[in-house]
Design a protein around this motif. Sequence first.
Motif, PDB file in Angstrom:
ATOM      1  N   LEU A 169       0.837  -1.200   0.000  1.00 43.62           N
ATOM      2  CA  LEU A 169       0.000   0.000   0.000  1.00 43.62           C
ATOM      3  C   LEU A 169       0.871   1.249   0.000  1.00 43.62           C
ATOM      4  CD1 LEU A 169      -2.649  -0.952   2.682  1.00 43.62           C
ATOM      5  CD2 LEU A 169      -3.089  -0.506   0.291  1.00 43.62           C
ATOM      6  N   ASP A 224       1.043   5.539   0.600  1.00 43.26           N
ATOM      7  CA  ASP A 224       0.400   6.483   1.519  1.00 43.26           C
ATOM      8  C   ASP A 224      -0.880   7.048   0.910  1.00 43.26           C
ATOM      9  OD1 ASP A 224       2.351   6.128   3.416  1.00 43.26           O
ATOM     10  OD2 ASP A 224       3.559   7.829   2.722  1.00 43.26           O
ATOM     11  N   GLU A 233      -2.891   5.525  -1.296  1.00 39.35           N
ATOM     12  CA  GLU A 233      -3.931   4.490  -1.261  1.00 39.35           C
ATOM     13  C   GLU A 233      -4.496   4.330   0.157  1.00 39.35           C
ATOM     14  OE1 GLU A 233      -2.279   1.688  -4.888  1.00 39.35           O
ATOM     15  OE2 GLU A 233      -1.567   1.347  -2.838  1.00 39.35           O
ATOM     16  N   ARG A 234      -3.620   4.452   1.143  1.00 40.31           N
ATOM     17  CA  ARG A 234      -4.074   4.373   2.534  1.00 40.31           C
ATOM     18  C   ARG A 234      -4.996   5.555   2.858  1.00 40.31           C
ATOM     19  NH1 ARG A 234      -1.052   1.002   5.666  1.00 40.31           N
ATOM     20  NH2 ARG A 234       0.770   1.322   4.369  1.00 40.31           N
ATOM     21  N   ARG A 235      -4.672   6.749   2.344  1.00 41.76           N
ATOM     22  CA  ARG A 235      -5.511   7.926   2.559  1.00 41.76           C
ATOM     23  C   ARG A 235      -6.874   7.749   1.898  1.00 41.76           C
ATOM     24  NH1 ARG A 235      -7.536  11.769   0.071  1.00 41.76           N
ATOM     25  NH2 ARG A 235      -6.448  11.389  -1.873  1.00 41.76           N
ATOM     26  N   ALA A 295      -8.364   4.913   1.190  1.00 36.86           N
ATOM     27  CA  ALA A 295      -9.110   3.891   1.940  1.00 36.86           C
ATOM     28  C   ALA A 295      -9.671   4.474   3.243  1.00 36.86           C
ATOM     29  CB  ALA A 295      -8.212   2.698   2.234  1.00 36.86           C
ATOM     30  N   THR A 296      -8.901   5.337   3.903  1.00 35.27           N
ATOM     31  CA  THR A 296      -9.399   5.989   5.128  1.00 35.27           C
ATOM     32  C   THR A 296     -10.595   6.884   4.801  1.00 35.27           C
ATOM     33  OG1 THR A 296      -7.159   5.958   6.029  1.00 35.27           O
ATOM     34  CG2 THR A 296      -8.739   7.419   7.090  1.00 35.27           C
ATOM     35  N   LEU A 320      -6.363  -0.677   9.174  1.00 38.70           N
ATOM     36  CA  LEU A 320      -5.899  -0.118   7.905  1.00 38.70           C
ATOM     37  C   LEU A 320      -4.492   0.445   8.050  1.00 38.70           C
ATOM     38  CD1 LEU A 320      -6.408   0.877   4.984  1.00 38.70           C
ATOM     39  CD2 LEU A 320      -7.389   2.925   5.985  1.00 38.70           C
ATOM     40  N   ASN A 321      -4.219   1.127   9.157  1.00 37.40           N
ATOM     41  CA  ASN A 321      -2.887   1.696   9.366  1.00 37.40           C
ATOM     42  C   ASN A 321      -1.828   0.623   9.572  1.00 37.40           C
ATOM     43  OD1 ASN A 321      -3.718   4.349   9.066  1.00 37.40           O
ATOM     44  ND2 ASN A 321      -4.295   4.510  11.224  1.00 37.40           N
ATOM     45  N   HIS A 366      -2.346  -4.923  -0.256  1.00 29.97           N
ATOM     46  CA  HIS A 366      -3.753  -4.789  -0.637  1.00 29.97           C
ATOM     47  C   HIS A 366      -4.582  -5.978  -0.161  1.00 29.97           C
ATOM     48  CE1 HIS A 366      -3.910  -1.203  -3.219  1.00 29.97           C
ATOM     49  NE2 HIS A 366      -2.625  -1.438  -3.374  1.00 29.97           N
ATOM     50  N   LEU A 379      -6.457  -5.433   2.958  1.00 32.42           N
ATOM     51  CA  LEU A 379      -7.601  -4.511   2.931  1.00 32.42           C
ATOM     52  C   LEU A 379      -8.933  -5.247   2.819  1.00 32.42           C
ATOM     53  CD1 LEU A 379      -6.530  -1.563   0.609  1.00 32.42           C
ATOM     54  CD2 LEU A 379      -6.605  -1.633   3.088  1.00 32.42           C
TER      55      LEU A 379
END
Length: 157
Positions: free
Chosen positions: A37, A39, A41-43, A45-46, A70-71, A76, A79
């Motif tokens: 992942l 950063d 993509e993590r944002r 998803a959040t 998630l963090n 992937h 997720l």
Amino acid sequence: MVERRPVKPSELMGMAAAAGQEARVAAARRRMASLRLTDEERRVATDELAEQFAIGRLDENELHRRVDRLNEAVTHAELQPIFAGLPTPSLYKPEPRKPGKWRWAAFVGAVWMALPFALVGLVMLVFGREIAAAIFGLPALAWVFFTYRWARRGSRT
């Protein structure tokens, strides 16, 4: 006994389109399962989880639990349990295709096809044959007009 109603062809087309969309999303998930992942993509998803909380699909404790997971996620594949029971995140939805320039190429072809008819109509008009001019020229002009509108409609979307 369950009564079966006949299925309309339009409903079958809709179901086939939905199945095709789901298959593309599943294939995208499989392709990206082993990727790490980023950063961004993590944002994203959040943000998706926050949106699900905002519309009421998650309560606050569930949101915090899923954001913590998630963090901690690295790939992937991690997720998938985070988004279990929720709509597919936009990470896996294919981007809509942009219309190509082929519509304008088809318009140019239509103009070239209509040009001889328009010229014959113009010559007939010069020589006083208004009916013949209308028979040759007006359909050619209508053809060009409608293909122009068709080509322009594809570039505005």
